[in-house]
Design a protein around this motif. Sequence first.
Motif, PDB file in Angstrom:
ATOM      1  N   MET A   1       0.842  -1.203   0.000  1.00 57.26           N
ATOM      2  CA  MET A   1       0.000   0.000   0.000  1.00 57.26           C
ATOM      3  C   MET A   1       0.877   1.253   0.000  1.00 57.26           C
ATOM      4  O   MET A   1       1.877   1.320   0.702  1.00 57.26           O
ATOM      5  N   PRO A   2       0.507   2.252  -0.791  1.00 62.20           N
ATOM      6  CA  PRO A   2       1.258   3.503  -0.747  1.00 62.20           C
ATOM      7  C   PRO A   2       0.990   4.221   0.571  1.00 62.20           C
ATOM      8  O   PRO A   2       0.031   3.932   1.281  1.00 62.20           O
ATOM      9  N   ASN A   3       1.865   5.153   0.898  1.00 58.16           N
ATOM     10  CA  ASN A   3       1.672   5.949   2.100  1.00 58.16           C
ATOM     11  C   ASN A   3       0.568   6.965   1.842  1.00 58.16           C
ATOM     12  O   ASN A   3       0.742   7.924   1.098  1.00 58.16           O
ATOM     13  N   LEU A   4      -0.578   6.743   2.466  1.00 56.47           N
ATOM     14  CA  LEU A   4      -1.721   7.616   2.243  1.00 56.47           C
ATOM     15  C   LEU A   4      -1.808   8.720   3.291  1.00 56.47           C
ATOM     16  O   LEU A   4      -2.766   9.482   3.329  1.00 56.47           O
ATOM     17  N   GLY A   5      -0.798   8.791   4.168  1.00 53.45           N
ATOM     18  CA  GLY A   5      -0.866   9.779   5.228  1.00 53.45           C
ATOM     19  C   GLY A   5      -2.042   9.547   6.140  1.00 53.45           C
ATOM     20  O   GLY A   5      -2.663  10.493   6.608  1.00 53.45           O
ATOM     21  N   GLN A   6      -2.359   8.301   6.397  1.00 57.24           N
ATOM     22  CA  GLN A   6      -3.575   7.959   7.149  1.00 57.24           C
ATOM     23  C   GLN A   6      -3.480   8.415   8.595  1.00 57.24           C
ATOM     24  O   GLN A   6      -2.480   8.188   9.268  1.00 57.24           O
ATOM     25  N   GLN A   7      -4.520   9.073   9.057  1.00 57.13           N
ATOM     26  CA  GLN A   7      -4.654   9.461  10.450  1.00 57.13           C
ATOM     27  C   GLN A   7      -6.066   9.141  10.913  1.00 57.13           C
ATOM     28  O   GLN A   7      -7.031   9.345  10.173  1.00 57.13           O
ATOM     29  N   ASP A   8      -6.167   8.641  12.141  1.00 57.38           N
ATOM     30  CA  ASP A   8      -7.470   8.295  12.694  1.00 57.38           C
ATOM     31  C   ASP A   8      -8.098   9.500  13.386  1.00 57.38           C
ATOM     32  O   ASP A   8      -7.406  10.322  13.998  1.00 57.38           O
ATOM     33  N   LEU A   9      -9.422   9.595  13.287  1.00 56.60           N
ATOM     34  CA  LEU A   9     -10.215  10.586  14.018  1.00 56.60           C
ATOM     35  C   LEU A   9     -11.099   9.806  14.990  1.00 56.60           C
ATOM     36  O   LEU A   9     -12.260   9.525  14.697  1.00 56.60           O
ATOM     37  N   PRO A  10     -10.578   9.423  16.149  1.00 55.37           N
ATOM     38  CA  PRO A  10     -11.343   8.545  17.044  1.00 55.37           C
ATOM     39  C   PRO A  10     -12.641   9.161  17.537  1.00 55.37           C
ATOM     40  O   PRO A  10     -13.586   8.438  17.848  1.00 55.37           O
ATOM     41  N   ASN A  11     -12.700  10.482  17.583  1.00 52.94           N
ATOM     42  CA  ASN A  11     -13.927  11.105  18.075  1.00 52.94           C
ATOM     43  C   ASN A  11     -15.048  11.082  17.043  1.00 52.94           C
ATOM     44  O   ASN A  11     -16.185  11.424  17.355  1.00 52.94           O
ATOM     45  N   LEU A  12     -14.744  10.658  15.815  1.00 50.01           N
ATOM     46  CA  LEU A  12     -15.772  10.555  14.784  1.00 50.01           C
ATOM     47  C   LEU A  12     -15.823   9.172  14.135  1.00 50.01           C
ATOM     48  O   LEU A  12     -16.673   8.922  13.286  1.00 50.01           O
ATOM     49  N   GLY A  13     -14.896   8.303  14.495  1.00 52.90           N
ATOM     50  CA  GLY A  13     -14.866   6.990  13.888  1.00 52.90           C
ATOM     51  C   GLY A  13     -14.454   7.018  12.429  1.00 52.90           C
ATOM     52  O   GLY A  13     -14.741   6.084  11.677  1.00 52.90           O
ATOM     53  N   GLN A  14     -13.763   8.057  12.017  1.00 57.80           N
ATOM     54  CA  GLN A  14     -13.318   8.208  10.642  1.00 57.80           C
ATOM     55  C   GLN A  14     -11.793   8.124  10.576  1.00 57.80           C
ATOM     56  O   GLN A  14     -11.107   8.089  11.604  1.00 57.80           O
ATOM     57  N   GLN A  15     -11.278   8.110   9.369  1.00 57.82           N
ATOM     58  CA  GLN A  15      -9.866   8.332   9.135  1.00 57.82           C
ATOM     59  C   GLN A  15      -9.729   9.293   7.958  1.00 57.82           C
ATOM     60  O   GLN A  15     -10.662   9.473   7.183  1.00 57.82           O
ATOM     61  N   ILE A  16      -8.574   9.943   7.875  1.00 53.45           N
ATOM     62  CA  ILE A  16      -8.314  10.851   6.762  1.00 53.45           C
ATOM     63  C   ILE A  16      -7.046  10.397   6.049  1.00 53.45           C
ATOM     64  O   ILE A  16      -6.112   9.877   6.673  1.00 53.45           O
ATOM     65  N   THR A  17      -7.028  10.605   4.733  1.00 52.91           N
ATOM     66  CA  THR A  17      -5.884  10.198   3.905  1.00 52.91           C
ATOM     67  C   THR A  17      -5.579  11.294   2.886  1.00 52.91           C
ATOM     68  O   THR A  17      -5.781  11.123   1.686  1.00 52.91           O
ATOM     69  N   PRO A  18      -5.098  12.439   3.330  1.00 54.03           N
ATOM     70  CA  PRO A  18      -4.890  13.551   2.386  1.00 54.03           C
ATOM     71  C   PRO A  18      -3.794  13.308   1.360  1.00 54.03           C
ATOM     72  O   PRO A  18      -3.722  14.039   0.366  1.00 54.03           O
ATOM     73  N   LEU A  19      -2.959  12.294   1.568  1.00 58.93           N
ATOM     74  CA  LEU A  19      -1.910  12.007   0.588  1.00 58.93           C
ATOM     75  C   LEU A  19      -2.338  10.951  -0.424  1.00 58.93           C
ATOM     76  O   LEU A  19      -1.525  10.503  -1.245  1.00 58.93           O
ATOM     77  N   ALA A  20      -3.615  10.552  -0.381  1.00 64.77           N
ATOM     78  CA  ALA A  20      -4.086   9.526  -1.304  1.00 64.77           C
ATOM     79  C   ALA A  20      -4.057   9.957  -2.778  1.00 64.77           C
ATOM     80  O   ALA A  20      -3.695   9.159  -3.644  1.00 64.77           O
ATOM     81  N   PRO A  21      -4.453  11.190  -3.126  1.00 69.81           N
ATOM     82  CA  PRO A  21      -4.376  11.574  -4.550  1.00 69.81           C
ATOM     83  C   PRO A  21      -2.936  11.509  -5.059  1.00 69.81           C
ATOM     84  O   PRO A  21      -1.996  11.900  -4.358  1.00 69.81           O
ATOM     85  N   ARG A  22      -2.747  11.017  -6.250  1.00 68.04           N
ATOM     86  CA  ARG A  22      -1.417  10.904  -6.840  1.00 68.04           C
ATOM     87  C   ARG A  22      -0.765  12.283  -6.913  1.00 68.04           C
ATOM     88  O   ARG A  22      -1.344  13.247  -7.395  1.00 68.04           O
ATOM     89  N   GLY A  23       0.458  12.359  -6.393  1.00 67.36           N
ATOM     90  CA  GLY A  23       1.185  13.626  -6.415  1.00 67.36           C
ATOM     91  C   GLY A  23       0.762  14.606  -5.334  1.00 67.36           C
ATOM     92  O   GLY A  23       1.152  15.775  -5.364  1.00 67.36           O
ATOM     93  N   SER A  24      -0.019  14.131  -4.358  1.00 68.80           N
ATOM     94  CA  SER A  24      -0.537  15.039  -3.324  1.00 68.80           C
ATOM     95  C   SER A  24       0.560  15.462  -2.355  1.00 68.80           C
ATOM     96  O   SER A  24       1.431  14.676  -1.977  1.00 68.80           O
ATOM     97  N   ARG A  25       0.502  16.718  -1.973  1.00 71.82           N
ATOM     98  CA  ARG A  25       1.328  17.254  -0.888  1.00 71.82           C
ATOM     99  C   ARG A  25       0.394  17.827   0.169  1.00 71.82           C
ATOM    100  O   ARG A  25      -0.652  18.363  -0.153  1.00 71.82           O
ATOM    101  N   PHE A  26       0.831  17.714   1.416  1.00 74.50           N
ATOM    102  CA  PHE A  26       0.018  18.248   2.511  1.00 74.50           C
ATOM    103  C   PHE A  26       0.957  18.894   3.510  1.00 74.50           C
ATOM    104  O   PHE A  26       1.843  18.232   4.062  1.00 74.50           O
ATOM    105  N   VAL A  27       0.795  20.189   3.723  1.00 76.68           N
ATOM    106  CA  VAL A  27       1.699  20.913   4.620  1.00 76.68           C
ATOM    107  C   VAL A  27       0.880  21.696   5.638  1.00 76.68           C
ATOM    108  O   VAL A  27      -0.170  22.251   5.313  1.00 76.68           O
ATOM    109  N   PRO A  28       1.332  21.739   6.901  1.00 79.37           N
ATOM    110  CA  PRO A  28       0.664  22.586   7.889  1.00 79.37           C
ATOM    111  C   PRO A  28       0.916  24.048   7.589  1.00 79.37           C
ATOM    112  O   PRO A  28       1.822  24.402   6.817  1.00 79.37           O
TER     113      PRO A  28
END
Length: 973
Positions: free
Chosen positions: A1-28
């Motif tokens: 599996m590619p690195n999707l930048g997966q992070q869990d949101l336990p207070n909502l039962g969700q996860q986020i994967t902002p690095l999933a799109p090909r070529g995605s960058r995510f910066v604070p």
Amino acid sequence: MPNLGQQDLPNLGQQITPLAPRGSRFVPLNPELPEDSAWLAGQAVSTVVSPDQKTLLVLTSGYNRVYDTDSPAPNPAESNEYVFIYDISTATPVKKQVVQIANTYNGIVFDPSGWAFYVSGCMDDRIQIITRSASGTWGQQDGNFLDLGHEGRGLGLNIDPNGAKQVNQMVGVAPCAAGVAISGDGQTLVVANYYNDSITVFSGGYGNWSSGTELDLRPGKNDSAQRGVAGGEYPFWVAVKGRGANTTAYVSSLRDREIVVVDLSGAPQIMARIPVKGQPNKMTLNAAQTRLYVVEDQSDTIDVIDTASNSLIATIPLVPVSLLPPSLAEAIDAAEANPDQQTLYTGANPNSVALSPDETQLYVSNGNLNFISVVNLDEASGGGEVVGFIPTGWYPNSVSFGAVGRSPDGQSPMVYVVNGKSPTGPNPGWCYGSGSPTYDGCWAANEYNPQLTKAGLQSFPLPDLEQLTTLTAQVAINNRFSSEVSAEAAAVMAAVREGVKHVIYIIKENRTYDQILGDLEVGNGDPFLAQFGEAITPNQHQLARTFVTLDNFYASSETSYDGWPWTTSARAPDVIERQYPVVYAGRGLSLESEGLNRNVNVALPTVAPGQPAHLLTRQQANPLTPDDPDLLAGQTSVAAPDGPDNEVNTGYLWDAALRAGLTVRNYGFFVDVTRYNFPQDSAYSLPLLKNPAATRTTVAYPSSVSLAPHTDPYFRGFDNAFPDYYRYKEWEREFDTKYARGGLPALSLVRFMHNHTGNFDTAIDGVNTPELQVADNDYAVGLLVEKIANSRYANDTLIFIIEDDAQDGADHVDSHRTVAFVAGAYVKQGAVVSSQYNTVDFLRTIEEVLGLPPLNLNDALAIPMADIFNPTPTPWSFRARPSTYLYGTDLPLPPRQMRQPVPRSTRDADYWARATRGMDFSVEDRFDFATYNRILWRGLMGDRPYPDAPTGLDLRANRDELLGRYRQSLRGR
């Protein structure tokens, strides 16, 4: 599996994967503050691209308060909002500069010249003008702003904590400027006055702006025949069509769900009102300005408006049935096939829309489900359809496109998305026991929930159709679209539903798991963070021991503002998500999630000709309300969720129960609290009566239309001066007189709020310190549980107890982790259940018990808490006992044991009154809660050092050793 930048949101039962799109960058978003270079900004809300497509602006509007070690107040030099300026002339955005602005609220637009941009200043009631120098540096010159001229007054009510106590007067809320738009020729600028129900129009262009012309958007202010008719309220976004003498403004009215069309060719004049189904949020025009695309929360749709005829020509659903899991899709299909059955499942919180450079697609951000809807447009029909989803960070707020050819392959446009939040993790340094060992060190912890949720910029090339299929599947995984209840769990819930006839739902205020149960002998608690441990909360400890200890339970909310919607409706509409961090930072706006809009009780009708005499009016409930039928006309609450089939404002748990024909009784939910803050000798106060039913004195005016007929008028709402013990006694009075022999409602709503703490100078019966108020709350909860245990309802009633949020304490696992309890014959006994659950799962469980359908997408995708139940009832008992702290008050308590010492609060009421002077406790959190938390820490703990908390560790094992060290530390104090 590619690195999707997966992070869990336990207070909502969700996860986020902002690095999933090909070529995605995510910066604070790091503003590189001189005194704290690692500090990150939160709550990014808007993006805009320059006319030459080379510059991207990212605007924040949120909390963004920074504390240091030198002062109890935020650092004024750094506690601002920000405009991040990126060079996007290549595929990788490069941050070039950050401009600080004191206050903002979403609105930002480039001047067509490219030499300036304009930012709405919310409570500053101005438009800030940021200009570019010849060297390319952006900045604001002194005095370079447009004044909106409201002189600090918005349209609404507020109790001034100082003025009201002196002269018993109401003062208006502050204004707030929101959306801002400019004509193509740069000669006309239009501002949405969000809290004044108007727009202001400036003419003349960059460097030569005129003074503004204001137009009230309410029907009754333009036509006396329409006095009292709702319209144009909460104008949020603006789009401007045309140029010169042929200019038109389109303004989104959030509360009244319409687009107000304003002719700007001369003096501004309303020419049309276009009704829409949802709450119209951000909007965009196509290049030819023939189509206006309006994104709408609540209905989860895009409306397409023909600007030639000013008519609605198409509505596009943003979460189509074809992309939902089979269980949801089948339910919606069945509803659509049966006109008598209502359609379910909205709640994605769509909030921004952008057209692709070739104008063949719309990209729409869905805040609550963390994805972009990709819409293929049909030029012939004017409509379109969703063809896929793209994962984002947590709560995307805005999406923009860069120029074609900027992507690495040189073929695609770049997509830019900003999010408002990030996962928080633990917050042990939040001035409750770890991190820096002194009080002063805690000032700089900056671990308050709205501080911990950080913004980010995501960028990626526009995906092709093949990639979009994969990304859509990832969104389904992230949001549990494929989750199904197991056959075993379904059987357990069916058995519980068959045996339980009554639910009592108790909501409390603001505490974390470690803060209350950290000292429990079982579970994953840190005793060194147990600020209100067993000595203060014996009944909550007994509930955990007797039934189930839920040590992995999370509040879905960040604060009380969004906490009450989450705990009563399994969602917080986008208007709340946008407002709460601004409110808690003290940047303006008001708390509007419990039926008060700008502190006006909109559940009650305004005075209008022909008003039925039997209906209570706003003036009768609060004599200080102005006799103005156009002040928030009608009975719509801007912040309330919709019910099925877009039934306005009926998306709460009790609405579902009433639709199902169940009985409901309300004790303290959604009650107008504006008159509680007046001194008791005021003619406008509601007296602090311990038994108001004895004199038939109304002390609770409902702020919910649907709850009004079911509300106990003698059960006092949120008021820290009043002990929960007497709230319990009112509940007990009605139970004994109406329900002891039968007829207990299927759903009872009970608000025990005193663990919030506050009002130390006016609190009655000596319940006037934080320890005493939390103990009072704990005893009231215990008494109610005991009453049911000894009643005819013991075997067929479940009592659900939850905190609305976890903002007011530290936790070594996550800042959202909180306490939750369930009591009754079908609940397991003596068990620790460490399954990951949250507020939405809690509501889903209540719905399952009562046989109710889900309210929206959130609870439809949630997991019922089947593993806390047995399929057959077990005998149970419960005996409430007051904390020994309470024997230092005047509450009527049972005799205490001989020689039982009565502990004293760390500080007395005079200390707490002095320390909190100027804070407004009239509703939850109408002040900077971060400052209050620091005051609590100092008053309760002083400068005492605490050991460092083992952040994030599992502390379920070796509890005896850990608790032994904890008790030893107590003996050393």
